[in-house]
Design a protein around this motif. Structure first.
Motif, mmCIF file in Angstrom:
data_model
loop_
_atom_site.group_PDB
_atom_site.id
_atom_site.type_symbol
_atom_site.label_atom_id
_atom_site.label_comp_id
_atom_site.label_asym_id
_atom_site.label_seq_id
_atom_site.Cartn_x
_atom_site.Cartn_y
_atom_site.Cartn_z
ATOM 1 N N ASP A 191 -2.815 -36.325 3.324
ATOM 2 C CA ASP A 191 -2.574 -36.392 4.767
ATOM 3 C C ASP A 191 -1.347 -37.223 5.130
ATOM 4 O OD1 ASP A 191 -4.817 -34.847 5.331
ATOM 5 O OD2 ASP A 191 -6.149 -36.594 5.297
ATOM 6 N N ASP A 192 -0.565 -37.593 4.149
ATOM 7 C CA ASP A 192 0.570 -38.486 4.370
ATOM 8 C C ASP A 192 1.783 -37.724 4.905
ATOM 9 O OD1 ASP A 192 2.142 -40.731 4.390
ATOM 10 O OD2 ASP A 192 2.677 -40.594 2.263
ATOM 11 N N VAL A 193 1.706 -37.334 6.165
ATOM 12 C CA VAL A 193 2.798 -36.597 6.808
ATOM 13 C C VAL A 193 3.316 -37.415 7.996
ATOM 14 C CG1 VAL A 193 3.496 -34.471 7.971
ATOM 15 C CG2 VAL A 193 1.775 -34.387 6.163
ATOM 16 N N ASP A 194 4.619 -37.587 8.058
ATOM 17 C CA ASP A 194 5.239 -38.293 9.187
ATOM 18 C C ASP A 194 5.581 -37.252 10.256
ATOM 19 O OD1 ASP A 194 6.756 -39.731 10.995
ATOM 20 O OD2 ASP A 194 7.818 -40.873 9.454
ATOM 21 N N ILE A 195 4.658 -37.066 11.203
ATOM 22 C CA ILE A 195 4.846 -36.038 12.227
ATOM 23 C C ILE A 195 6.053 -36.342 13.107
ATOM 24 C CG2 ILE A 195 3.773 -34.926 14.241
ATOM 25 C CD1 ILE A 195 1.082 -35.275 12.888
ATOM 26 N N SER A 196 6.352 -37.622 13.297
ATOM 27 C CA SER A 196 7.515 -37.979 14.128
ATOM 28 C C SER A 196 8.810 -37.456 13.520
ATOM 29 C CB SER A 196 7.594 -39.495 14.313
ATOM 30 O OG SER A 196 7.848 -40.157 13.082
ATOM 31 N N MET A 197 8.876 -37.383 12.187
ATOM 32 C CA MET A 197 10.074 -36.827 11.542
ATOM 33 C C MET A 197 10.210 -35.336 11.840
ATOM 34 S SD MET A 197 10.241 -38.672 7.801
ATOM 35 C CE MET A 197 11.750 -37.774 7.387
ATOM 36 N N ILE A 198 9.080 -34.632 11.887
ATOM 37 C CA ILE A 198 9.113 -33.201 12.217
ATOM 38 C C ILE A 198 9.572 -33.024 13.666
ATOM 39 C CG2 ILE A 198 7.808 -31.046 12.247
ATOM 40 C CD1 ILE A 198 5.782 -32.356 10.370
ATOM 41 N N GLU A 199 9.062 -33.868 14.551
ATOM 42 C CA GLU A 199 9.465 -33.801 15.957
ATOM 43 C C GLU A 199 10.953 -34.103 16.111
ATOM 44 O OE1 GLU A 199 5.227 -35.083 18.072
ATOM 45 O OE2 GLU A 199 6.687 -36.629 17.507
ATOM 46 N N ASP A 200 11.446 -35.087 15.373
ATOM 47 C CA ASP A 200 12.879 -35.410 15.430
ATOM 48 C C ASP A 200 13.715 -34.240 14.917
ATOM 49 O OD1 ASP A 200 12.299 -37.903 16.429
ATOM 50 O OD2 ASP A 200 12.522 -38.944 14.508
ATOM 51 N N PHE A 201 13.240 -33.625 13.840
ATOM 52 C CA PHE A 201 13.916 -32.462 13.256
ATOM 53 C C PHE A 201 14.009 -31.325 14.278
ATOM 54 C CE2 PHE A 201 13.410 -28.474 10.694
ATOM 55 C CZ PHE A 201 14.603 -28.528 9.986
ATOM 56 N N ALA A 202 12.887 -31.048 14.929
ATOM 57 C CA ALA A 202 12.867 -29.986 15.940
ATOM 58 C C ALA A 202 13.733 -30.347 17.140
ATOM 59 C CB ALA A 202 11.430 -29.724 16.383
ATOM 60 N N ALA A 203 13.758 -31.624 17.492
ATOM 61 C CA ALA A 203 14.563 -32.072 18.634
ATOM 62 C C ALA A 203 16.053 -31.930 18.346
ATOM 63 C CB ALA A 203 14.230 -33.518 18.976
ATOM 64 N N ILE A 204 16.444 -32.197 17.109
ATOM 65 C CA ILE A 204 17.858 -32.036 16.730
ATOM 66 C C ILE A 204 18.287 -30.589 16.931
ATOM 67 C CG2 ILE A 204 19.463 -32.019 14.781
ATOM 68 C CD1 ILE A 204 17.928 -34.480 13.705
ATOM 69 N N LYS A 205 17.423 -29.666 16.530
ATOM 70 C CA LYS A 205 17.783 -28.256 16.688
ATOM 71 C C LYS A 205 17.891 -27.894 18.164
ATOM 72 C CE LYS A 205 17.181 -23.720 14.747
ATOM 73 N NZ LYS A 205 16.608 -22.945 13.638
ATOM 74 N N MET A 206 16.998 -28.418 19.004
ATOM 75 C CA MET A 206 17.090 -28.145 20.439
ATOM 76 C C MET A 206 18.376 -28.716 21.030
ATOM 77 S SD MET A 206 14.885 -26.187 21.848
ATOM 78 C CE MET A 206 15.118 -26.615 23.570
ATOM 79 N N ARG A 207 18.791 -29.887 20.564
ATOM 80 C CA ARG A 207 20.055 -30.451 21.057
ATOM 81 C C ARG A 207 21.227 -29.565 20.642
ATOM 82 N NH1 ARG A 207 17.528 -35.441 19.762
ATOM 83 N NH2 ARG A 207 18.630 -35.618 17.767
#
Length: 639
Positions: free
Chosen positions: A329-345
């Motif tokens: 269960d060791d997943v950093d969800i905030s990193m996924i959100e940041d990754f997705a946010a970069i693409k939106m930018r």
């Protein structure tokens, strides 16, 4: 120079730099006349429909229609769009087979999942990308073939085109692709629910028979590259393309593994190699897949797996239980959100650039949101839900503010009692919808139950209407609508909203009876009855049941309280519509309780879907006529 044929997608998508090279157009073309080169898809011979057929219908760069797609993907429990999308479980995973884990991308979890599907007969094929020297789409028909295609390729490839290569014996084929390819897959899968006409058939009966797609696995993707440009750059810096064994992108570098070692390339140095259509993509994590997969959020050697729906979760857990993958269960969800946010930018920057340069842009994403629809002049309207017509003053005031901020300042009150913000430009839809959700406003697509005021406001109302309509809207919104199924709730037989002309009409009714001891024969009830259903005979009121519509006027108006309520409830009518082929509703059941109605509505919907053969061309009334009133009603009422 080869001849160029008239093609809608060439003008609207390919030449405007919007095409993602997903290959959906080729997968559904009955003539098989779409081919690909370094510039994207093109017609290799003239199209009988001038290129305006199934290829246009499934192109996700014409319209993703993600709001309606999501209703199917998430079993009619879709949530509003978010950066990383809807999901049930996120884990880090890797293959338990060391050879798969070592040769695969980020632990080989995707290969292991597909291996489980092959071994357990869930699929007999998988569409993916093969080859590092010259990547291309392919369909693999065994676990052994699958192992030869492991690893990311990072070149834009028309993956879906491989569906047409499938052999007759391949009935269930999984799709593995990047976000744009998952949207193309979903538009192809749910064609009959998204379009109001059948799939295209060729002049001589040609059909694009593609296999069933039981699983869609979407890959994380920031961008893909034009193979010709990328390979030219690699050759220029001394990389032998024939010796490439693996690619990996981490942060701002691409690592190319060859027989002679690893070479690191700055992504800035290959920015000009990015496929044009990728520059205006906004989904980094394949939000409409069954399972999404990528390295972001997990440790080196592990794959982040996002099980988005019941099907994806079931596959993930079954593969782990069977020993094909191990998870933590060791997943950093905030990193996924940041990754997705970069693409939106990146997307927003590219959108602004294209608009500033006066380039044509298809606002293909506007229907990612429910309740948003294009208008004839190129703008959009946004439907704001009310509680079947009732809202607080500050709610409607906020709608007006948003209409001024994002639209052309006008509002339309619809016949289904929603409020539409008009004239919203495509570039303003994201901002508007963020404010809609942030302000506590509600939006909705199809499946909106309509209601009159009912007993809460109208003195003639016999039953509750608003609360029931709102309940039905939330239970069945969109679920009953592979094509339109309108629901109307009337508080009394006056039926001011014409409930019987809806596909499902619910009408309040009160059955009167005469207390002969109290009746004086004054005739007031006879005067009030608009149907002449009451007569005074031998000094007493007599009700003609054939004429009485159970409106309750006699009960309300009797000065001696001699006309009294014998029974009260709802009548349910089905099959009415005022559409292209109008039909009159038929009575399904009388004096239902409020608690009975949701179950009845559900049964009507299921029976309709059972007999529907031409999605988009048949309303409920047409199916009742086809099946027969007696047969249809008996099936609905059967326990």
């Amino acid at each position: 120079m080869s001849e160029e044929y008239k093609w809608f997608l060439k003008d609207a998508v390919v030449d405007t730099g919007m095409c993602t090279l997903c290959g959906a157009c080729a997968a559904v073309c009955p003539y098989e006349i779409i081919e690909f080169d370094e510039n994207g898809p093109k017609l290799k011979e003239e199209c009988y429909r001038n290129g305006e057929g199934a290829c246009k219908d499934v192109c996700q760069r014409v319209m993703t229609d993600a709001a309606r797609i999501s209703m199917n993907v998430f079993n009619f429990k879709a949530l509003p769009p978010t950066l990383i999308g809807q999901y049930q479980k996120i884990v880090s995973a890797r293959a338990t087979d060391p050879s798969i884990a070592e040769n695969g991308q980020d632990g080989g979890a995707v290969t292991a999942l597909l291996g489980y599907c092959f071994d357990n007969g869930l699929i007999d094929g998988a569409v993916t990308t093969a080859g590092f020297t010259k990547p291309d789409s392919c369909i693999v028909a065994s676990k052994e073939e699958l192992l030869n295609t492991q690893g990311a390729k990072y070149s834009a490839v028309p993956v879906m085109a491989a569906l047409r290569q499938s052999k007759d014996e391949l009935k269930n084929v999984a799709m593995v692709g990047v976000p744009c390819q998952t949207y193309g897959t979903r538009r192809t899968q749910f064609f009959t629910g998204l379009n109001v006409h059948p799939v295209e058939v060729g002049m001589n009966g040609e059909k694009a028979d593609i296999p069933n797609i039981p699983y869609t696995i979407g890959l994380f993707c920031m961008e893909n590259f034009n193979y010709e440009k990328l390979s030219e750059h690699m050759t220029s810096i001394g990389i032998d393309l024939d010796k490439i064994r693996k690619y990996a992108i981490r942060l701002d570098e691409m690592t190319v593994s060859t027989d002679e070692g690893e070479i690191e390339i700055s992504l800035k140095d290959i920015a000009d190699c990015v496929w044009d259509g990728c520059r205006i993509c906004r989904d980094a994590v394949s939000k409409v897949a069954d399972i999404s997969a990528g390295h972001v959020g997990s440790s080196t050697g592990w794959t982040t797996l996002i099980a988005r729906n019941d099907k994806g979760l079931e596959l993930l857990e079954a593969a782990e239980k069977a020993g094909y993958i191990e998870t933590i269960d060791d997943v950093d969800i905030s990193m996924i959100e940041d990754f997705a946010a970069i693409k939106m930018r990146k997307f927003n920057k590219e959108l602004d650039k294209r608009l500033d340069d006066g380039k044509k842009v298809n606002f293909y994403w506007v229907r990612d949101y429910p309740g948003v629809r294009p208008e004839a002049n190129g703008t959009n309207f946004v439907k704001i839900k009310t509680n079947s017509g009732i809202v607080q003053h500050d709610y409607i005031a906020r709608v007006a503010e948003l209409a001024e901020k994002y639209g052309d300042g006008t509002l339309e009150l619809t016949t289904r009692k929603s409020v539409e913000i008009q004239g919203v430009k495509g570039e303003n839809v994201d901002g508007l919808m963020a404010d809609v959700y942030g302000s506590g406003l509600k939006t909705i697509g199809l499946g909106y139950a309509n209601a009159c005021p009912g007993m809460a406001y109208c003195p003639e109302g016999l039953v509750d209407t608003k609360e029931l309509a709102n309940e039905l809207t939330m239970q069945f919104a969109q679920k009953l609508t592979p094509h339109k199924m309108k629901v109307g709730v009337a508080g009394c037989p006056n039926s001011c909203i014409r409930a019987e002309s809806n596909d499902i009409g619910i009408v309040g009714q009160l059955r009167p009876k005469v207390d002969l001891e109290k009746c004086t024969g004054c005739g007031r009830c006879s005067e009030l009855c608009k149907l002449n259903a009451i007569s005074v005979i031998s000094g007493k009121a007599v009700i003609d049941r054939d004429l009485c519509i159970n409106c309750g006027w006699c009960v309300r108006g009797c000065p001696h309280e001699a006309a009294v309520e014998e029974q009260k409830g709802y009548s349910v009518w089905i099959g009415g519509n005022d559409g292209r082929r109008p039909t009159n509703g038929v009575l399904l059941k009388t004096f239902c309780t409020k608690e009975e109605i949701p179950s009845l509505v559900d049964k009507v919907g299921k029976t309709f879907v059972k007999y529907r053969t031409k999605p988009g061309k048949e309303r409920l009334g047409n199916i009742i006529e086809l099946v027969g009133e007696g047969q249809f009603i008996s099936e609905v009422l059967k326990e």
